[in-house]
Structures are given as structure tokens and as C-alpha cells.
Design a protein around this motif. Structure first.
Motif, PDB file in Angstrom:
ATOM      1  N   TYR A 246       0.934  -1.162  -0.014  1.00  0.00           N
ATOM      2  CA  TYR A 246       0.113   0.089  -0.121  1.00  0.00           C
ATOM      3  C   TYR A 246       0.928   1.289  -0.095  1.00  0.00           C
ATOM      4  CZ  TYR A 246      -3.420  -3.472   1.145  1.00  0.00           C
ATOM      5  OH  TYR A 246      -4.155  -4.761   1.455  1.00  0.00           O
ATOM      6  N   PRO A 247       1.533   1.349  -1.082  1.00  0.00           N
ATOM      7  CA  PRO A 247       2.338   2.675  -1.152  1.00  0.00           C
ATOM      8  C   PRO A 247       1.638   4.090  -0.768  1.00  0.00           C
ATOM      9  CG  PRO A 247       2.540   1.435  -3.410  1.00  0.00           C
ATOM     10  CD  PRO A 247       1.218   0.754  -2.485  1.00  0.00           C
ATOM     11  N   GLY A 248       2.398   4.590  -0.007  1.00  0.00           N
ATOM     12  CA  GLY A 248       1.910   5.945   0.626  1.00  0.00           C
ATOM     13  C   GLY A 248       0.948   5.819   1.734  1.00  0.00           C
ATOM     14  N   GLN A 249       0.528   4.719   2.292  1.00  0.00           N
ATOM     15  CA  GLN A 249      -0.575   4.534   3.390  1.00  0.00           C
ATOM     16  C   GLN A 249       0.373   3.881   4.467  1.00  0.00           C
ATOM     17  OE1 GLN A 249      -4.295   3.014   2.194  1.00  0.00           O
ATOM     18  NE2 GLN A 249      -3.671   3.093   0.261  1.00  0.00           N
ATOM     19  N   VAL A 250       1.652   3.656   4.443  1.00  0.00           N
ATOM     20  CA  VAL A 250       2.379   3.159   5.554  1.00  0.00           C
ATOM     21  C   VAL A 250       3.566   4.340   5.670  1.00  0.00           C
ATOM     22  CG1 VAL A 250       3.735   1.532   6.748  1.00  0.00           C
ATOM     23  CG2 VAL A 250       1.775   0.959   5.248  1.00  0.00           C
ATOM     24  N   ALA A 251       3.571   4.871   6.879  1.00  0.00           N
ATOM     25  CA  ALA A 251       4.812   6.133   7.087  1.00  0.00           C
ATOM     26  C   ALA A 251       6.128   5.570   6.982  1.00  0.00           C
ATOM     27  CB  ALA A 251       4.753   6.562   8.229  1.00  0.00           C
ATOM     28  N   ASP A 252       7.117   6.085   6.613  1.00  0.00           N
ATOM     29  CA  ASP A 252       8.739   5.739   6.569  1.00  0.00           C
ATOM     30  C   ASP A 252       9.190   5.319   7.938  1.00  0.00           C
ATOM     31  OD1 ASP A 252       8.629   6.001   3.650  1.00  0.00           O
ATOM     32  OD2 ASP A 252       9.406   7.799   3.985  1.00  0.00           O
ATOM     33  N   ASN A 253       8.726   6.075   8.861  1.00  0.00           N
ATOM     34  CA  ASN A 253       9.140   5.641  10.275  1.00  0.00           C
ATOM     35  C   ASN A 253       8.279   4.216  10.738  1.00  0.00           C
ATOM     36  OD1 ASN A 253      10.539   7.863  11.196  1.00  0.00           O
ATOM     37  ND2 ASN A 253       8.585   9.315  11.367  1.00  0.00           N
ATOM     38  N   THR A 254       7.323   3.965  10.311  1.00  0.00           N
ATOM     39  CA  THR A 254       6.790   2.527  10.746  1.00  0.00           C
ATOM     40  C   THR A 254       7.446   1.517   9.895  1.00  0.00           C
ATOM     41  OG1 THR A 254       4.395   3.807  10.951  1.00  0.00           O
ATOM     42  CG2 THR A 254       4.351   1.590  10.800  1.00  0.00           C
ATOM     43  N   TYR A 255       7.682   1.619   8.659  1.00  0.00           N
ATOM     44  CA  TYR A 255       8.285   0.657   7.764  1.00  0.00           C
ATOM     45  C   TYR A 255       9.640   0.524   8.395  1.00  0.00           C
ATOM     46  CZ  TYR A 255      10.951  -1.141   4.084  1.00  0.00           C
ATOM     47  OH  TYR A 255      12.057  -2.012   3.236  1.00  0.00           O
ATOM     48  N   ALA A 256      10.477   1.499   8.900  1.00  0.00           N
ATOM     49  CA  ALA A 256      11.929   1.501   9.251  1.00  0.00           C
ATOM     50  C   ALA A 256      11.975   0.706  10.710  1.00  0.00           C
ATOM     51  CB  ALA A 256      12.426   2.799   9.713  1.00  0.00           C
ATOM     52  N   ILE A 257      10.804   0.997  11.415  1.00  0.00           N
ATOM     53  CA  ILE A 257      10.949   0.310  12.727  1.00  0.00           C
ATOM     54  C   ILE A 257      10.666  -1.195  12.356  1.00  0.00           C
ATOM     55  CG2 ILE A 257       9.332  -0.132  14.892  1.00  0.00           C
ATOM     56  CD1 ILE A 257      10.998   2.379  15.139  1.00  0.00           C
ATOM     57  N   ALA A 258       9.564  -1.538  11.463  1.00  0.00           N
ATOM     58  CA  ALA A 258       9.536  -2.996  11.188  1.00  0.00           C
ATOM     59  C   ALA A 258      10.698  -3.607  10.816  1.00  0.00           C
ATOM     60  CB  ALA A 258       8.295  -3.232  10.060  1.00  0.00           C
ATOM     61  N   CYS A 259      11.458  -2.954   9.736  1.00  0.00           N
ATOM     62  CA  CYS A 259      12.624  -3.462   9.267  1.00  0.00           C
ATOM     63  C   CYS A 259      13.677  -3.720  10.411  1.00  0.00           C
ATOM     64  CB  CYS A 259      13.342  -2.377   8.389  1.00  0.00           C
ATOM     65  SG  CYS A 259      12.595  -2.574   6.873  1.00  0.00           S
ATOM     66  N   ILE A 260      14.024  -2.784  11.527  1.00  0.00           N
ATOM     67  CA  ILE A 260      14.850  -2.800  12.385  1.00  0.00           C
ATOM     68  C   ILE A 260      14.367  -4.176  13.336  1.00  0.00           C
ATOM     69  CG2 ILE A 260      15.458  -1.707  14.761  1.00  0.00           C
ATOM     70  CD1 ILE A 260      15.474   0.765  13.188  1.00  0.00           C
ATOM     71  N   ASN A 261      12.819  -4.229  13.681  1.00  0.00           N
ATOM     72  CA  ASN A 261      12.757  -5.207  14.446  1.00  0.00           C
ATOM     73  C   ASN A 261      12.827  -6.501  13.832  1.00  0.00           C
ATOM     74  OD1 ASN A 261      11.611  -3.607  16.642  1.00  0.00           O
ATOM     75  ND2 ASN A 261       9.589  -3.555  15.615  1.00  0.00           N
ATOM     76  N   ILE A 262      12.702  -6.665  12.592  1.00  0.00           N
ATOM     77  CA  ILE A 262      13.101  -8.071  11.817  1.00  0.00           C
ATOM     78  C   ILE A 262      14.698  -8.317  11.993  1.00  0.00           C
ATOM     79  CG2 ILE A 262      13.228  -9.124   9.627  1.00  0.00           C
ATOM     80  CD1 ILE A 262      10.579  -7.537   8.699  1.00  0.00           C
ATOM     81  N   ALA A 263      15.394  -7.201  11.708  1.00  0.00           N
ATOM     82  CA  ALA A 263      16.925  -7.400  11.940  1.00  0.00           C
ATOM     83  C   ALA A 263      17.345  -7.791  13.397  1.00  0.00           C
ATOM     84  CB  ALA A 263      17.534  -5.952  11.426  1.00  0.00           C
ATOM     85  N   ASP A 264      16.350  -7.146  14.344  1.00  0.00           N
ATOM     86  CA  ASP A 264      16.882  -7.475  15.701  1.00  0.00           C
ATOM     87  C   ASP A 264      16.541  -8.909  15.909  1.00  0.00           C
ATOM     88  OD1 ASP A 264      17.293  -6.768  18.600  1.00  0.00           O
ATOM     89  OD2 ASP A 264      15.228  -7.273  18.571  1.00  0.00           O
ATOM     90  N   ALA A 265      15.186  -9.523  15.387  1.00  0.00           N
ATOM     91  CA  ALA A 265      14.948 -10.851  15.803  1.00  0.00           C
ATOM     92  C   ALA A 265      15.857 -11.802  15.079  1.00  0.00           C
ATOM     93  CB  ALA A 265      13.569 -11.214  14.919  1.00  0.00           C
ATOM     94  N   TYR A 266      16.465 -11.670  13.733  1.00  0.00           N
ATOM     95  CA  TYR A 266      17.729 -12.482  13.399  1.00  0.00           C
ATOM     96  C   TYR A 266      18.827 -12.384  14.211  1.00  0.00           C
ATOM     97  CZ  TYR A 266      15.060 -13.418   9.156  1.00  0.00           C
ATOM     98  OH  TYR A 266      14.172 -13.659   8.150  1.00  0.00           O
TER      99      TYR A 266
END
Length: 619
Positions: A246-266
Motif C-alpha cells: 500500500y504505497p503512501g499509506q504506511v509511514a517511513d518511520n513505521t516501515y523503518a521500525i518493522a525493518c529494525i525489529n526484523i533485523a533484531d529478531a535475526y
């Protein structure tokens, strides 16, 4: 180094997860263009301004978000749309809590609650209670956070709004996460996700998927089952994928947090020898860093990604790269004034530890001094914030005490009113008892008066009946008189006819005696014509005008003789002078004299025609 990465991640997560919104920069621009359209009805603007304010808030454009919210409030109050005004005040409370503007936070929350009471709308009340959730969250009062969250959910039972419901459930998830209440963390994370799906708010949904991943992480830490770890990664990946779906409907901050949490889980749950996990973690940490490269107010999140990258560089034994990542994190944090001290302290402490292990004690000591300085500044800031919190808490407790006093006064006033009510009731009963006898007498008098009225009505009815009976008798008498008059007319008509016949027979007899020739056929023919005219006129007098002779006598100035009446009857029967003279055996001259005499008795003028007068009288 693990400690640094973990602290940076947690700090960023708790900041990031509070940002729930509906749009990103592109959506903000679209909303702004719609709002600025002159063709748009002004009443439709408050809801759009709230969406725009929320979009700017999640992207940390706080000044713009505040301006949007204030514009929304002004328009909402102008059109008495109190619900949208409450939403705007709640958004302002969120920003003030996030930016630690505690001095005005309570006033904003109080205003939101006052507006909600004016709105008389369950959704408005839910938003107002949610604003108080932010107040008590800022004060560290978890019990009141739960209390007002539950009050908000109770209001939403009357009228559903999945968007604010999802936010409230998310707050309950956060509180129970702090309490390590595993069952409620799972329950509230799931409820928040269900409502976010209904609201179709994909930024909020991304945060809720992250909450579900944390819930499964709790389960994994307890059970150590692979399915729970897989679920943790599953929901983290779903959170990250929404950004692309959903381009434009999820904030960059929210996406970045999701990426960091995935990296942290690994990083946390996969061995250092797992090259695939390492590559994925570095890729997701790099994505978080890249997407926020030019974003403002995102230093903590970027520092978290650099912390993860520095940890993998340490594992790889690449001290130069580790140093570069830490130095970059330090430079990034320095761009924020004042920096978020908690994250800054961890970055500087990591650099101090790094240089100490490297043997560069001068650099290590320099950074350790910065640790001390930032710790002092953080302490002072916390002291100032705590003072503000205590002041707000004092004001809140003072107001609560005042409210309690007012409630007690209201209770006392209510009891006093009840006492006055009982006294008034007793007085009323006494008055009722006193007036009972009076009422009884009055009712007796009314009944007596009513009885007299009935008797009077009965007497009047009797009189009326008697009058009607007299009128009936008079009508019968008049009918009899009419019938008598009709009989008189019939008798007179018959008498006239008989007299005429007798005269005719005498004439015939005389002529036969004298030996005169008689044309019997002509006499019979004339007599039959005369009889027909006579009968027709007689019937007309009898049936059409039975009061003819009576009226004639009434019109006469002098009394009419029987001969006069007979002549009037002949004239009424439209007989000429010759016929009358023959019937009455008098000369025509005598008929004309009789006519003249009758006119005088009737009071007619010379020019008036007696025949016309009699015909008019008959009609």
C-alpha cells in the motif's frame, strides 16, 4: 555491544510504535490540495484537516500537525462539529505527550473531555478518554491508563469506531507488555489488529502486526517452540510488507521500525554462524537506515539500525567498520538538539567501550566524559520533567479532590433536596387532608346544582313539548279550516253549476211552452263547452287556490254579497259579459254595473282591471 543495540532498538520501538496514521507525505499533499479547493464545502474540511494533521504527526512534522489541528478546531467549533474538535484536541494531546510538553497537556485533555460532553457522542467520548490515556501515560500512571482505556472501550460499545478502538487496544497492549502479562499482551495485540483491519488503516495495522510479533516473542521466550518464533517473524514480515503493498499509506518511520525489529529478531534468535540470517538482518537494517536517510526527527531509529550493523561488524571482526557505524550513529544523534539523551548515552558509551578495548584510552576517556555529561543532562532533564509531572499530578489530584468535594456537596445538596421534598410532600398531604372536606362539600354543591339544572332542563323540555303540542293542534285546526274552505268552494261551485242548469231548463221549458222553435243540438253543444270551462275553472279554484273566497273577502273594503262573490267567480272562470248575463239572467249593462260596484268594494282604482286582479289573487 549487544547491550547498546538492544537499548537503541527498544528506545526507537517505543517511540515508533506510538505513531499511528493514515498517510505519508504524498497523501498529505493530496489532502492539502483537496482542503484548499475553493469548491469544497467548509463543513467537510474538519475531518480532512484531522487526517492531514495525523499524517503530519506520524512523519514527525509536529508544527504542521499542530497548525492543521488548530485550523480543524476553529472550523469545527464554527459549525458546532464537536466530535471533530475532540479528535483534534486528542491529536494535540498525543503530540504534547510525545514532545514532553507536560505544562499544557492536562489543559488540552480537559478541553477534549469538555468538548466531548457537548458533542453527546460516544465516539467523541472515546477520543476524550484516549487523550487522558496519554496524560496518565506521561505521568507513568499505568492504572489510570488502563482505567481510561476501558472507559473509552465502553463508550465504543454504544457506537463502533474501529480506528480509535485499535489505538486504545494498542495502549492496553503496551501497558501489559510493561507488566509482562503474557496472556493480556496476546489478547490486546490481537484485538488491536482486528480493529485495524476493519479500519483499513495500514499504518496502524503495520504497528499492530509488530505488536502481534512481540506477543509471539513472549510465547517463544516461555515455550521455546519454533512455531512461536516463526509466528514472530511472520507478523514482522507482514508489517514490513504493508509498506510495499500500500504505497503512501504506511509511514517511513513505521516501515523503518518493522525493518529494525526484523533485523533484531535475526540478531537475537539466530546463531552467528547462520549466514542467511546475517544477510537478512544487515539488509533490513540497511533498509531502515536508507528510507530515513533524508527524514527529519528520525535520529533514534537511524542510530538503532547503525547499532545493529555495528554489532554484525563486531561479530565479523571488522573493527574499522564497527567504528565507522558507531561514529556515524554519534554524528546522527548530534544533529538532534537536544538529542534523545538515553540513546545518545548508549552510543557514546559504546564508543568509549570500543576505544578502551582498542587501547585508545585517550579517546575512550574523552567519550566517557561525554557519557558523564549526557548522563548529567539527562538527569537534569528528567528532574525537570519529573517536576512538571509532579505539578500536573498535583493539579490533577487537586482537581480530583475538588471534584470529590463537589460530588460530596452535590450529594449533600441532593439529600437536602430530598428532605425539602419530604417536607413539601407532608405539607401537601396536610393541605389535601384540609381541603378534602371542602372538596366534598364543593362536590355535593356541584351535584346539587347539576340536579337543579337537570330539573330546569326537564321543565324547559316539558314546556317545549307543550308548545310543540299546541303548535300541532293549531296546524290541525288550520288544516280543518282549509278543508272546510275547500268544501265551501266545492259547494259554491256546484251550486253555481246547478243554478245554471236550472235556469237553462226553465228557459227551454218557457220556449217549448211558447211554441218557439229550439235548436237543441246548438244548445247542448254550447252547454257542454260551458260545462267544460266551468269544471276546469272550478277545479282550478278548488285545488290550486282553495282560499280564493277567503282572500277575496279579506281584500274587500266593504262586505261582498253572495251575488258579488258569484260574479267574481264567473270573472275568475274567465267568462265574458254575455256569458255572465245569460247565466245570471240580467242585462249586460247590469253586469258592467256590478263589476264597477265590486271594484269599489275591493278598493281598486278606475284604471285597474278587475279580471287581472282576480287572476292574480287566484295565483
Amino acid at each position: 555491544m549487544t547491550y547498546l543495540r538492544y537499548k537503541l532498538l527498544i528506545g526507537a520501538c517505543f517511540i515508533g510504535l506510538s505513531f499511528a496514521a493514515r498517510a505519508q507525505t504524498t497523501v498529505s499533499d493530496s489532502l492539502r490540495s483537496v482542503i484548499d479547493n475553493v469548491a469544497l464545502n467548509e463543513k467537510e474540511k474538519p475531518a480532512l484537516l484531522n487526517q492531514l494533521a495525523e499524517a503530519n504527526r506520524i512523519n514527525k512534522n509536529y508544527d504542521t500537525a499542530i497548525a492543521n489541528a488548530k485550523q480543524c478546531i476553529a472550523l469545527s467549533l464554527k459549525h458546532k462539529n464537536f466530535t471533530e474538535a475532540v479528535k483534534a484536541y486528542t491529536l494535540l494531546a498525543n503530540i504534547k505527550a510525545t514532545t514532553q510538553q507536560f505544562a499544557s497537556l492536562k489543559q488540552t485533555c480537559d478541553t477534549a473531555l469538555t468538548m466531548a460532553q457537548q458533542a453527546n457522542d460516544p465516539i467523541a467520548m472515546a477520543y476524550a478518554y484516549y487523550s487522558r490515556v496519554w496524560l496518565y501515560k506521561s505521568l507513568g500512571d499505568a492504572e489510570n491508563v488502563v482505567k481510561y482505556s476501558q472507559l473509552g472501550l465502553k463508550e465504543l460499545e454504544k457506537k463502533a469506531d474501529p480506528f480509535i478502538a485499535s489505538k486504545i487496544y494498542y495502549r492496553l497492549y503496551v501497558v501489559n507488555s510493561d507488566w509482562n502479562n503474557e496472556s493480556k499482551v496476546n489478547f490486546y495485540a490481537r484485538k488491536a489488529t482486528e480493529n485495524a483491519l476493519q479500519a483499513k488503516d495500514y499504518n496502524l495495522l503495520s504497528n499492530c502486526y509488530t505488536a502481534l510479533s512481540v506477543a509471539h516473542e513472549y510465547n517463544y521466550n516461555k515455550s521455546k517452540t519454533k512455531t512461536e518464533l516463526d509466528s514472530t517473524l511472520f507478523y514482522l514480515n507482514r508489517s514490513e510488507m504493508l509498506y510495499r503493498q500500500y504505497p503512501g499509506q504506511v509511514a517511513d518511520n513505521t516501515y523503518a521500525i518493522a525493518c529494525i525489529n526484523i533485523a533484531d529478531a535475526y540478531l537475537k534468535y539466530f546463531p552467528a554462524t547462520d549466514k542467511n540470517a546475517r544477510d537478512l538482518a544487515i539488509r533490513y537494517a540497511g533498509s531502515a537506515r536508507s528510507v530515513l536517510k533524508n527524514a527529519g526527527n528520525s535520529q533514534e531509529i537511524i542510530a538503532s539500525s547503525l547499532g545493529i550493523l555495528s554489532e554484525y561488524a563486531r561479530r565479523d571482526g571488522n573493527s574499522l567498520q564497527q567504528e565507522n557505524y558507531l561514529q556515524e550513529a554519534y554524528r546522527v544523534m548530534k544533529t538532534e538538539q537536544p538529542p534523545y539523551y538515553y540513546t545518545m548515552i548508549n552510543v557514546v558509551q559504546a564508543l568509549s567501550d570500543f576505544y578502551e578495548k582498542k587501547g585508545d584510552y585517550q579517546q575512550g576517556l574523552s567519550f566517557q566524559k561525554e557519557v558523564t555529561e549526557y548522563t548529567r543532562k539527562n538527569f537534569n532533564q528528567q528532574q525537570a520533567l519529573n517536576a512538571q509531572k509532579l505539578e500536573i499530578q498535583y493539579e490533577t489530584e487537586k482537581k480530583n479532590s475538588e471534584m470529590q468535594v463537589l460530588k460530596e456537596q452535590e450529594k449533600s445538596r441532593r439529600l437536602q433536596n430530598y428532605l425539602y421534598g419530604y417536607i413539601a410532600l407532608a405539607s401537601l398531604l396536610g393541605l389535601l387532608f384540609m381541603f378534602r372536606s371542602y372538596h366534598f362539600k364543593l362536590r355535593y354543591s356541584l351535584q346539587r346544582e347539576k340536579q337543579l339544572q337537570l330539573e330546569n332542563q326537564e321543565s324547559e323540555l316539558q314546556v317545549k313539548l307543550e308548545k310543540e303540542e299546541q303548535a300541532r293542534l293549531r296546524a290541525e285546526q288550520q288544516l280543518l279550516e282549509t278543508q272546510q274552505q275547500q268544501l265551501k268552494l266545492e259547494v259554491m261551485a256546484n251550486t253555481l253549476q246547478l243554478e245554471h242548469k236550472n235556469r237553462m231548463l226553465h228557459n227551454i221549458k218557457d220556449k217549448l211552452t211558447e211554441g218557439d222553435p229550439i235548436n237543441m243540438q246548438r244548445i247542448l253543444k254550447e252547454e257542454m263547452m260551458l260545462d267544460n270551462d266551468f269544471e276546469h275553472a272550478t277545479l282550478q279554484i278548488q285545488h290550486v287556490h282553495p282560499d280564493f273566497f277567503h282572500l277575496l273577502n279579506d281584500k274587500a273594503k266593504k262586505k261582498l254579497t253572495l251575488l258579488d262573490l258569484k260574479l267574481c267567480a264567473y270573472l275568475y272562470l274567465k267568462m265574458d259579459t254575455r256569458q255572465i248575463s245569460q247565466l245570471m239572467h240580467i242585462e249586460a249593462k247590469s253586469v258592467r254595473m256590478s263589476r264597477y260596484r265590486i271594484k269599489q268594494k275591493l278598493g281598486l282604482e278606475k284604471e285597474e282591471d278587475l279580471n287581472i286582479f282576480l287572476q292574480q289573487l287566484g295565483t
